[in-house]
Motif scaffolding. Structure first.
Motif, PDB file in Angstrom:
ATOM      1  N   LEU A 100       0.571   1.775   9.808  1.00 48.15           N
ATOM      2  CA  LEU A 100       1.926   1.616  10.323  1.00 48.15           C
ATOM      3  C   LEU A 100       2.022   0.392  11.223  1.00 48.15           C
ATOM      4  CD1 LEU A 100       4.783   2.802  10.464  1.00 48.15           C
ATOM      5  CD2 LEU A 100       4.042   4.152  12.433  1.00 48.15           C
ATOM      6  N   LEU A 101       1.032   0.177  12.078  1.00 44.72           N
ATOM      7  CA  LEU A 101       1.042  -0.988  12.965  1.00 44.72           C
ATOM      8  C   LEU A 101       0.906  -2.282  12.169  1.00 44.72           C
ATOM      9  CD1 LEU A 101      -1.156   0.300  15.936  1.00 44.72           C
ATOM     10  CD2 LEU A 101       1.330   0.001  15.892  1.00 44.72           C
ATOM     11  N   GLU A 102       0.059  -2.261  11.132  1.00 47.69           N
ATOM     12  CA  GLU A 102      -0.089  -3.452  10.287  1.00 47.69           C
ATOM     13  C   GLU A 102       1.222  -3.751   9.574  1.00 47.69           C
ATOM     14  OE1 GLU A 102      -2.730  -5.079   6.467  1.00 47.69           O
ATOM     15  OE2 GLU A 102      -3.161  -3.110   7.347  1.00 47.69           O
ATOM     16  N   PHE A 103       1.896  -2.695   9.097  1.00 54.15           N
ATOM     17  CA  PHE A 103       3.195  -2.867   8.447  1.00 54.15           C
ATOM     18  C   PHE A 103       4.200  -3.474   9.419  1.00 54.15           C
ATOM     19  CE2 PHE A 103       7.439  -1.090   7.481  1.00 54.15           C
ATOM     20  CZ  PHE A 103       7.606  -1.578   6.189  1.00 54.15           C
ATOM     21  N   LEU A 134      10.734   3.583   6.846  1.00 58.95           N
ATOM     22  CA  LEU A 134      10.692   2.347   6.065  1.00 58.95           C
ATOM     23  C   LEU A 134       9.297   2.125   5.491  1.00 58.95           C
ATOM     24  CD1 LEU A 134      12.722   0.126   8.539  1.00 58.95           C
ATOM     25  CD2 LEU A 134      13.504   0.829   6.268  1.00 58.95           C
ATOM     26  N   HIS A 135       8.284   2.363   6.312  1.00 58.97           N
ATOM     27  CA  HIS A 135       6.899   2.206   5.859  1.00 58.97           C
ATOM     28  C   HIS A 135       6.600   3.159   4.710  1.00 58.97           C
ATOM     29  CE1 HIS A 135       2.568   3.447   6.194  1.00 58.97           C
ATOM     30  NE2 HIS A 135       2.424   2.137   6.082  1.00 58.97           N
ATOM     31  N   ARG A 136       7.080   4.377   4.828  1.00 64.39           N
ATOM     32  CA  ARG A 136       6.801   5.387   3.808  1.00 64.39           C
ATOM     33  C   ARG A 136       7.386   4.980   2.452  1.00 64.39           C
ATOM     34  NH1 ARG A 136       8.134   9.318   6.747  1.00 64.39           N
ATOM     35  NH2 ARG A 136      10.309   9.522   6.140  1.00 64.39           N
ATOM     36  N   VAL A 137       8.640   4.537   2.430  1.00 63.97           N
ATOM     37  CA  VAL A 137       9.258   4.232   1.143  1.00 63.97           C
ATOM     38  C   VAL A 137       8.792   2.883   0.585  1.00 63.97           C
ATOM     39  CG1 VAL A 137      11.280   5.617   1.667  1.00 63.97           C
ATOM     40  CG2 VAL A 137      11.336   3.174   2.143  1.00 63.97           C
ATOM     41  N   GLU A 138       8.347   1.971   1.470  1.00 68.65           N
ATOM     42  CA  GLU A 138       7.954   0.652   0.989  1.00 68.65           C
ATOM     43  C   GLU A 138       6.484   0.564   0.614  1.00 68.65           C
ATOM     44  OE1 GLU A 138       9.240  -2.791   3.080  1.00 68.65           O
ATOM     45  OE2 GLU A 138      11.188  -1.942   3.632  1.00 68.65           O
ATOM     46  N   THR A 139       5.699   1.535   0.996  1.00 66.98           N
ATOM     47  CA  THR A 139       4.263   1.453   0.708  1.00 66.98           C
ATOM     48  C   THR A 139       3.764   2.517  -0.252  1.00 66.98           C
ATOM     49  OG1 THR A 139       3.722   2.801   2.655  1.00 66.98           O
ATOM     50  CG2 THR A 139       3.735   0.411   2.937  1.00 66.98           C
ATOM     51  N   THR A 140       4.549   3.547  -0.486  1.00 67.94           N
ATOM     52  CA  THR A 140       4.084   4.602  -1.388  1.00 67.94           C
ATOM     53  C   THR A 140       4.430   4.322  -2.835  1.00 67.94           C
ATOM     54  OG1 THR A 140       6.122   5.883  -1.094  1.00 67.94           O
ATOM     55  CG2 THR A 140       4.288   6.343   0.416  1.00 67.94           C
ATOM     56  N   GLY A 141       5.360   3.379  -3.069  1.00 64.49           N
ATOM     57  CA  GLY A 141       5.765   3.093  -4.441  1.00 64.49           C
ATOM     58  C   GLY A 141       6.708   4.131  -5.012  1.00 64.49           C
ATOM     59  N   SER A 142       7.248   5.030  -4.177  1.00 62.65           N
ATOM     60  CA  SER A 142       8.163   6.052  -4.673  1.00 62.65           C
ATOM     61  C   SER A 142       9.400   6.113  -3.793  1.00 62.65           C
ATOM     62  CB  SER A 142       7.483   7.423  -4.692  1.00 62.65           C
ATOM     63  OG  SER A 142       7.092   7.807  -3.381  1.00 62.65           O
ATOM     64  N   LYS A 143      10.454   6.666  -4.371  1.00 60.84           N
ATOM     65  CA  LYS A 143      11.712   6.786  -3.653  1.00 60.84           C
ATOM     66  C   LYS A 143      11.621   7.837  -2.546  1.00 60.84           C
ATOM     67  CE  LYS A 143      14.832   4.198  -5.968  1.00 60.84           C
ATOM     68  NZ  LYS A 143      15.826   3.310  -5.357  1.00 60.84           N
ATOM     69  N   GLU A 163      -0.854  -2.060  -4.609  1.00 60.88           N
ATOM     70  CA  GLU A 163      -1.963  -2.778  -5.239  1.00 60.88           C
ATOM     71  C   GLU A 163      -2.828  -3.480  -4.198  1.00 60.88           C
ATOM     72  OE1 GLU A 163      -1.396  -5.103  -8.692  1.00 60.88           O
ATOM     73  OE2 GLU A 163       0.150  -3.793  -9.544  1.00 60.88           O
ATOM     74  N   ARG A 164      -2.181  -4.022  -3.179  1.00 62.82           N
ATOM     75  CA  ARG A 164      -2.944  -4.706  -2.125  1.00 62.82           C
ATOM     76  C   ARG A 164      -3.818  -3.722  -1.358  1.00 62.82           C
ATOM     77  NH1 ARG A 164      -2.654  -5.952   3.319  1.00 62.82           N
ATOM     78  NH2 ARG A 164      -3.294  -8.071   3.879  1.00 62.82           N
ATOM     79  N   ASN A 165      -3.237  -2.572  -1.030  1.00 63.92           N
ATOM     80  CA  ASN A 165      -3.962  -1.608  -0.198  1.00 63.92           C
ATOM     81  C   ASN A 165      -5.087  -0.901  -0.946  1.00 63.92           C
ATOM     82  OD1 ASN A 165      -2.300  -2.273   1.943  1.00 63.92           O
ATOM     83  ND2 ASN A 165      -0.912  -0.555   1.628  1.00 63.92           N
ATOM     84  N   LYS A 166      -5.058  -0.965  -2.277  1.00 61.43           N
ATOM     85  CA  LYS A 166      -6.145  -0.368  -3.050  1.00 61.43           C
ATOM     86  C   LYS A 166      -7.427  -1.188  -2.939  1.00 61.43           C
ATOM     87  CE  LYS A 166      -4.094  -0.090  -7.043  1.00 61.43           C
ATOM     88  NZ  LYS A 166      -3.775   0.205  -8.460  1.00 61.43           N
ATOM     89  N   PRO A 216     -10.514  -3.384  -1.243  1.00 59.40           N
ATOM     90  CA  PRO A 216     -11.274  -3.382   0.014  1.00 59.40           C
ATOM     91  C   PRO A 216     -10.825  -4.562   0.874  1.00 59.40           C
ATOM     92  CG  PRO A 216     -12.643  -4.106  -1.821  1.00 59.40           C
ATOM     93  CD  PRO A 216     -11.376  -3.609  -2.420  1.00 59.40           C
ATOM     94  N   PRO A 217     -10.950  -4.460   2.200  1.00 62.47           N
ATOM     95  CA  PRO A 217     -10.464  -5.520   3.098  1.00 62.47           C
ATOM     96  C   PRO A 217     -10.943  -6.918   2.715  1.00 62.47           C
ATOM     97  CG  PRO A 217     -11.118  -3.611   4.371  1.00 62.47           C
ATOM     98  CD  PRO A 217     -11.499  -3.317   2.951  1.00 62.47           C
ATOM     99  N   ALA A 218     -12.161  -7.027   2.197  1.00 61.54           N
ATOM    100  CA  ALA A 218     -12.702  -8.345   1.859  1.00 61.54           C
ATOM    101  C   ALA A 218     -11.923  -9.009   0.730  1.00 61.54           C
ATOM    102  CB  ALA A 218     -14.174  -8.218   1.475  1.00 61.54           C
ATOM    103  N   ASP A 219     -11.309  -8.184  -0.151  1.00 64.75           N
ATOM    104  CA  ASP A 219     -10.596  -8.732  -1.300  1.00 64.75           C
ATOM    105  C   ASP A 219      -9.114  -8.955  -1.037  1.00 64.75           C
ATOM    106  OD1 ASP A 219     -12.888  -8.749  -2.807  1.00 64.75           O
ATOM    107  OD2 ASP A 219     -12.547  -6.754  -3.657  1.00 64.75           O
ATOM    108  N   ARG A 220      -8.599  -8.469   0.085  1.00 63.37           N
ATOM    109  CA  ARG A 220      -7.174  -8.601   0.353  1.00 63.37           C
ATOM    110  C   ARG A 220      -6.772 -10.049   0.632  1.00 63.37           C
ATOM    111  NH1 ARG A 220      -5.926  -3.183   4.052  1.00 63.37           N
ATOM    112  NH2 ARG A 220      -6.635  -1.692   2.462  1.00 63.37           N
ATOM    113  N   LYS A 221      -7.675 -10.805   1.241  1.00 62.09           N
ATOM    114  CA  LYS A 221      -7.396 -12.220   1.505  1.00 62.09           C
ATOM    115  C   LYS A 221      -7.175 -12.969   0.198  1.00 62.09           C
ATOM    116  CE  LYS A 221      -7.493 -16.020   4.116  1.00 62.09           C
ATOM    117  NZ  LYS A 221      -6.454 -16.351   5.113  1.00 62.09           N
ATOM    118  N   ARG A 222      -8.024 -12.683  -0.778  1.00 62.21           N
ATOM    119  CA  ARG A 222      -7.875 -13.324  -2.088  1.00 62.21           C
ATOM    120  C   ARG A 222      -6.559 -12.910  -2.732  1.00 62.21           C
ATOM    121  NH1 ARG A 222      -8.656 -11.269  -6.789  1.00 62.21           N
ATOM    122  NH2 ARG A 222      -9.815  -9.490  -5.968  1.00 62.21           N
TER     123      ARG A 222
END
Length: 704
Positions: free
Chosen positions: A4-7, A181-190, A407-410, A412-418
């Motif tokens: 939530l804080l990152e969002f 807002l975080h819930r609807v924008e990050t879960t991929g569902s309505k 897709e981003r959150n799936k 690992p942290p090392a791959d998110r930069k890429r």
């Protein structure tokens, strides 16, 4: 909490970047960004910005926006307050904070009804338009929605809570805080609708089980009271129809079906016999047994996938003939579809339930082939490096909300930069963005100005019909040119507020009108914009931008000078008369624009060349897929398809060639056709048990 804080940090950075790029305020950028989510969720149809703070009769007044004209939104007046905080750690709001903000909204709504208050406002100012709209629309009001949208954190979930009346009009309040807002924008569902029939809507629904105990999707035949259905729609509106474009369109028609209306008024007891009823789905339900069968107590994520016009007609009766609603009963076929399979199953339920009506846009869900194809291109096609950059990137298409973050959150942290480098957040676009841009270039700025929901419905109707006729033109070149249009649209959005002629508001209207105007004028020269040049450079050439701004300047003058008798500028921009006035106007373009105009024949030739190149790539990819699946896979598919009349002898030959790949490699053309056959088979419910499990839908369900 870390997520939530990152969002919050990312959201705040996005808002600040937008404000800096446009030269606007944090408040304006936050309103547009946050309200776009409310539009996508169906909470509001559009978001018109009215930034006003003042006082009257010793009371504090505030309004940040309206959710459209109530006369076009089932009599619902949505008034918005947007409270944005710039602290890195989001503050917590309590009930007293919310009550204070809602009180300021109520004070504005109440003051807007007084002529002396409106007379004190500056003619033509946004707040004058808001107050005038509220006053003029008051006789048509059925409900007032107070909406707080904020990046603060509210302690409780608040969704359409009753809060008294204003001059006899019922009032509800709704809070969209950071957590929601975080819930609807990050879960991929309505956002899920939970309908408690027993607790909140009078009584449980009598029902009969209509499926066996082993079924994956339990079905029930239920009966719902007319008042219950009307009250459910009154509370959540179009959100109970969002799984079906057709139902959405039906419910938004200006005229209620005369036969339904007459039955409601004259023969309510016969409604059950005359009406076809509803088809609905839910993620889950709660039931209890009684002596006669089953009673449905509640339904999570109730969606009406067929019967939108019936629902809207009963809702209209709340105001026109409420005394008859208790005597009306509606049959409902309810299918329980778990959330993790709804994307595959619900569209088919709606499709077959609606099969008696040929409407090509009806199946325009997020998994419609058009969206799937655009998504495929967006994951595969690299854009050329922008000027001064060396890295190729992709334009990420979200056919379903939240895909990007999911897709981003799936990773690992090392791959998110890429991932971030390859898919910049600035190159993310959603279905409503696609519709807004495409309809602007189709010279439909009045439709775009009506808001995301109505514009998307119109876009769906056009693309759905076009796709049904032939999907051939929606190829990789079309996708690249779509991205070029998005580049133009985004660049113009940022440039417009920095112009000396900018009136200080109505950016969304000015941009869509400016694009439509330039496209029309270029078309009158028998030329088209060189979108390929925009794609290749990933930027808008200076001469093209200059021409666009010239068109926007003329459009702004007309938009902010409505015809006599129209006092609300945002409503004026939604009218065909405004569109006609802008399109008739004369605009002076510089000679340099000619360098970025091409003959239509040249554009078509480039598309043909691109199509040939894409076919070569597709053939190689298809051959790789056929080989990777193996001969046994294709033989199993062949055995399944053999007795099915939807597959021809030619199809059988193609599958046989793929099944015998150990003896002889199938050609690229054969592989392309095999992949198409596999797609058709899966549409008919084919599942290969050795693959990752898919949802099985019996072909018998198509007998409608």
């Amino acid at each position: 909490m870390d997520d939530l804080l990152e969002f919050h940090v990312d959201l705040l950075a996005e808002i600040r970047d937008e404000a800096e790029a446009t030269g606007g305020t944090i408040g304006d950028a936050a309103f547009e960004r946050l309200c776009s989510t409310l539009e996508a969720e169906g909470e509001i149809e559009t978001s018109d910005r009215f930034n006003f703070r003042g006082s009257a009769s010793g009371k504090t007044l505030r309004i940040d926006g309206l959710g459209g004209d109530p006369r076009d939104t089932d009599g619902v007046l949505s008034v918005i307050v947007c409270e944005v905080f710039e602290e890195e750690t989001p503050p917590t709001l309590n009930a007293a904070d919310a009550k204070k903000l809602f009180g300021h909204l109520v004070n504005f709504v109440t003051a807007a009804r007084r002529r002396e208050f409106r007379d004190d406002l500056k003619l033509g100012a946004p707040e004058f338009g808001a107050a005038t709209l509220i006053s003029d629309a008051w006789p048509a009001l059925a409900k007032i929605k107070l909406i707080l949208v904020t990046n603060g954190i509210y302690s409780a979930r608040t969704d359409a809570v009753l809060a008294g009346t204003i001059a006899g009009i019922p009032v509800t309040y709704n809070i969209w805080d950071l957590s929601r807002l975080h819930r609807v924008e990050t879960t991929g569902s309505k956002e899920k609708i939970v309908v408690n029939f027993a607790e909140d809507f009078g009584s449980a629904l009598p029902a009969l089980a209509a499926s066996g105990p082993e079924t994956a999707f339990p079905s029930y035949l239920a009966v719902i009271n007319g008042r219950q259905l009307a009250d459910i729609y009154d509370k959540w509106g179009a959100r109970v129809l969002e799984s079906n474009i057709r139902s959405f369109i039906q419910a938004r028609r200006k005229s209620v079906n005369e036969g339904i209306r007459d039955t409601i008024k004259s023969e309510p007891e016969m409604f059950f016999s005359y009406n076809n009823g509803l088809s609905a789905t839910a993620d889950s339900i709660q039931t209890e047994a009684d002596g006669a069968g089953i009673r449905i107590l509640s339904a999570r994520n109730l969606q009406i996938v067929n019967g939108g016009q019936t629902t809207a007609s009963l809702h209209a009766a709340l105001k026109q003939s409420p005394e008859t609603l208790d005597r009306i009963h509606v049959q409902m076929k309810l299918t329980v579809v778990p959330a993790d399979t709804s994307e595959q199953v619900v569209p088919n339920i709606s499709k077959y339930a609606n099969s008696q009506n040929k409407v090509s846009a009806a199946d325009f869900f997020s998994n419609h082939p058009f969206h799937m194809r655009m998504e495929g291109y967006s994951r595969r096609v690299y854009a050329p490096p922008a000027q001064g950059a060396s890295r190729q990137t992709r334009w990420f298409y979200e056919r379903a909300r939240g895909q990007y973050l999911v897709e981003r959150n799936k990773l690992p942290p090392a791959d998110r930069k890429r991932f971030d480098n390859e898919h910049p957040k600035s190159q993310l676009f959603a279905k409503t963005d696609l519709a807004k841009v495409e309809m602007s270039f189709r010279q439909r700025p009045d439709t775009v100005s009506k808001g995301a929901q109505k514009n998307f419905a119109a876009f769906a109707a056009e693309i759905g019909a076009s796709w049904s006729a032939s999907d051939r033109k929606y190829d990789e070149v079309w996708f690249k040119r779509l991205v070029a249009k998005i580049i133009i649209f985004k660049a113009l959005e940022r440039a417009t507020p920095r112009q000396e002629w900018y009136p200080g508001g109505y950016r969304a209207n000015i941009v869509t009108y400016g694009i439509a105007k330039l496209v029309l004028d270029v078309d009158s020269r028998d030329r088209v914009l060189d979108l390929d040049a925009v794609w290749n450079s990933q930027s808008v050439p200076e001469a093209m931008m200059s021409a666009l701004l010239s068109a926007c300047r003329v459009a702004a003058g007309i938009i902010t000078s409505p015809e006599s008798g129209i006092r609300n500028i945002t409503e004026w921009a939604k009218k065909q008369a405004c569109q006609a006035a802008v399109m008739r106007a004369s605009v002076e373009y510089g000679d340099d624009l000619e360098d970025y105009l091409i003959e239509p024949e040249d554009a078509q030739a480039a598309q043909r060349d691109g199509r040939r190149e894409e076919a070569m790539v597709s053939g190689i990819e298809a051959q790789a897929q056929v080989i990777s699946l193996g001969g046994a896979f294709w033989d199993r598919l062949r055995q399944w398809a053999a007795p099915n009349r939807l597959f021809s002898m030619k199809d059988d030959g193609i599958l046989k060639a793929c099944a015998q790949q150990d003896r002889r490699l199938p050609s690229e053309r054969q592989c392309v056709l095999a992949v198409e056959i596999l797609g058709r088979a899966r549409d008919e419910g084919y599942v290969d048990e050795d693959e990752t499990p898919r949802i099985r839908i019996s072909t018998a369900a198509r007998a409608h």
